[in-house]
Design an enzyme around this catalytic site. Structure first.
Site, PDB file in Angstrom:
ATOM      1  N   HIS A  36      -6.404  48.828   8.354  1.00  0.00           N
ATOM      2  CA  HIS A  36      -6.167  47.196   8.337  1.00  0.00           C
ATOM      3  C   HIS A  36      -6.055  46.232   8.631  1.00  0.00           C
ATOM      4  O   HIS A  36      -5.762  46.885  10.493  1.00  0.00           O
ATOM      5  CB  HIS A  36      -5.138  47.086   6.818  1.00  0.00           C
ATOM      6  CG  HIS A  36      -5.164  48.613   5.821  1.00  0.00           C
ATOM      7  ND1 HIS A  36      -4.767  47.771   4.403  1.00  0.00           N
ATOM      8  CD2 HIS A  36      -4.234  49.610   6.392  1.00  0.00           C
ATOM      9  CE1 HIS A  36      -4.665  49.053   3.978  1.00  0.00           C
ATOM     10  NE2 HIS A  36      -3.905  49.769   4.961  1.00  0.00           N
ATOM     11  N   TYR A  37      -6.561  44.780   8.336  1.00  0.00           N
ATOM     12  CA  TYR A  37      -6.104  44.080   9.652  1.00  0.00           C
ATOM     13  C   TYR A  37      -4.879  43.100   9.027  1.00  0.00           C
ATOM     14  O   TYR A  37      -4.429  43.260   7.613  1.00  0.00           O
ATOM     15  CB  TYR A  37      -6.738  43.650   9.895  1.00  0.00           C
ATOM     16  CG  TYR A  37      -7.676  42.572   8.944  1.00  0.00           C
ATOM     17  CD1 TYR A  37      -7.218  41.152   8.196  1.00  0.00           C
ATOM     18  CD2 TYR A  37      -8.742  41.476   9.596  1.00  0.00           C
ATOM     19  CE1 TYR A  37      -7.656  40.605   7.332  1.00  0.00           C
ATOM     20  CE2 TYR A  37      -9.637  40.776   8.469  1.00  0.00           C
ATOM     21  CZ  TYR A  37      -8.757  40.727   7.098  1.00  0.00           C
ATOM     22  OH  TYR A  37      -9.347  39.766   6.343  1.00  0.00           O
ATOM     23  N   GLU A 101      -1.582  49.161   9.803  1.00  0.00           N
ATOM     24  CA  GLU A 101      -2.190  47.438   9.890  1.00  0.00           C
ATOM     25  C   GLU A 101      -2.279  47.404  11.417  1.00  0.00           C
ATOM     26  O   GLU A 101      -2.084  47.858  12.517  1.00  0.00           O
ATOM     27  CB  GLU A 101      -0.494  46.941   9.699  1.00  0.00           C
ATOM     28  CG  GLU A 101      -0.258  46.901   7.994  1.00  0.00           C
ATOM     29  CD  GLU A 101      -1.541  46.380   7.204  1.00  0.00           C
ATOM     30  OE1 GLU A 101      -2.064  45.574   7.612  1.00  0.00           O
ATOM     31  OE2 GLU A 101      -1.464  46.105   6.346  1.00  0.00           O
ATOM     32  N   ASP A 153     -10.907  43.553   4.785  1.00  0.00           N
ATOM     33  CA  ASP A 153     -10.322  44.400   6.073  1.00  0.00           C
ATOM     34  C   ASP A 153      -9.905  45.075   6.658  1.00  0.00           C
ATOM     35  O   ASP A 153     -10.951  46.514   5.621  1.00  0.00           O
ATOM     36  CB  ASP A 153      -8.810  44.104   6.378  1.00  0.00           C
ATOM     37  CG  ASP A 153      -8.037  44.440   5.103  1.00  0.00           C
ATOM     38  OD1 ASP A 153      -8.236  44.551   3.702  1.00  0.00           O
ATOM     39  OD2 ASP A 153      -7.172  44.906   5.524  1.00  0.00           O
TER      40      ASP A 153
HETATM   41 ZN    ZN Z   1      -5.496  45.441   4.415  1.00  0.00          ZN
END
Ligand code: ZN
Length: 261
Positions: A36-37, A101, A153
């Protein structure tokens, strides 16, 4: 479980947002990695939110732009990172995945390239995770791959080829056949074949989400253009990725068979 190679360099910031991966016999092995970002203005805002009990969101790890690495949730627990999602026909992916993340403001706050120290840390972390869990290359995905109607993302600036060179996920070589096909229009037959490729790779399709799902594929595998429109180049990439997925799955089956012989 073997000891993590990244141990000494990791900072601990326990998030309350996790629960059980399930009770035996319903517990499923971890076999998926989701990148993810953060999509927030800075790392601190993201860390605050991922640890806020009201927010009910989290991830197992967070990687800052300077490469600083945080552990928020132990891998044995289910973190809340994927939300409503689907891959290769499966739902509830938080049960079987690890979520990472990666700090970036995202498309909402000023999307920008992922700096080298951050990518080096992501690579190290992913290799470490893959060394401890049986996660096949076709199950290393971005959030937008598994929730294309809601998420974009980690996005088109994320360096998936670099990770693939390090053995993390898939990146097929340019498809020679695609060059041959380029210039020709995309007819009904090619369109049908392309959508079949998309589904075979793992994307969960419905007529309503066809364009956003194609855009998600493009962000990941053809980042120069991600309008969700089917052109010859996208058809070629789809075919190449499908072949890579099938090769990975065939190798997996072969290994499984030889284990029983
Ligand atoms: Zn995400």
């Amino acid at each position: 479980m073997t000891q993590s190679a990244i141990g000494p360099d990791i900072r601990e910031l326990p998030s309350p947002n996790h629960d059980s991966r399930g009770e035996p016999p319903d517990i499923r092995p971890i076999n998926m990695l989701v990148l993810h970002y953060t999509g927030m203005q800075n790392a601190q805002a993201a860390l605050d939110r991922l640890c806020d009990p009201e927010a009910r969101v989290s991830a197992h790890y967070l990687v800052e732009e300077d490469g600083t690495l945080w552990r928020l949730v132990p891998e044995a627990r289910r973190a809340f990172h994927a939300g409503i999602s689907c891959w290769q026909g499966e739902h509830n992916l938080n049960y079987l995945s690890i979520g990472v993340e990666i700090v970036n403001p995202g498309h909402e706050w000023g999307y920008r390239p992922f700096p080298e120290p951050q990518m080096a840390a992501v690579e190290l972390l992913c290799r470490d995770i893959l060394s401890r869990h049986r996660i096949p290359p076709d199950r290393v995905v971005g959030h937008s791959d598994i929730a294309p109607d809601r998420k974009s993302d980690p996005g088109e600036l994320f360096d998936w080829p670099r990770l693939a060179r390090a053995g993390i996920g898939l990146w097929p070589p340019p498809d020679a056949a695609a060059a041959h096909r380029r210039g020709r229009g995309v007819g009904v037959l090619q369109r049908t074949a392309a959508l079949a490729d998309l589904a075979r790779i793992g994307y969960c399709l419905s007529p309503a989400t066809e364009q956003v799902t194609l855009a998600a594929f493009q962000r990941r595998f053809r980042p120069a253009r991600w309008d969700g429109l089917l052109d010859a180049e996208t058809c070629g990439r789809l075919h190449a990725v499908r072949m890579a997925v099938e090769a990975a799955q065939a190798a997996r089956q072969q290994r499984r068979r030889s284990r029983f012989n």
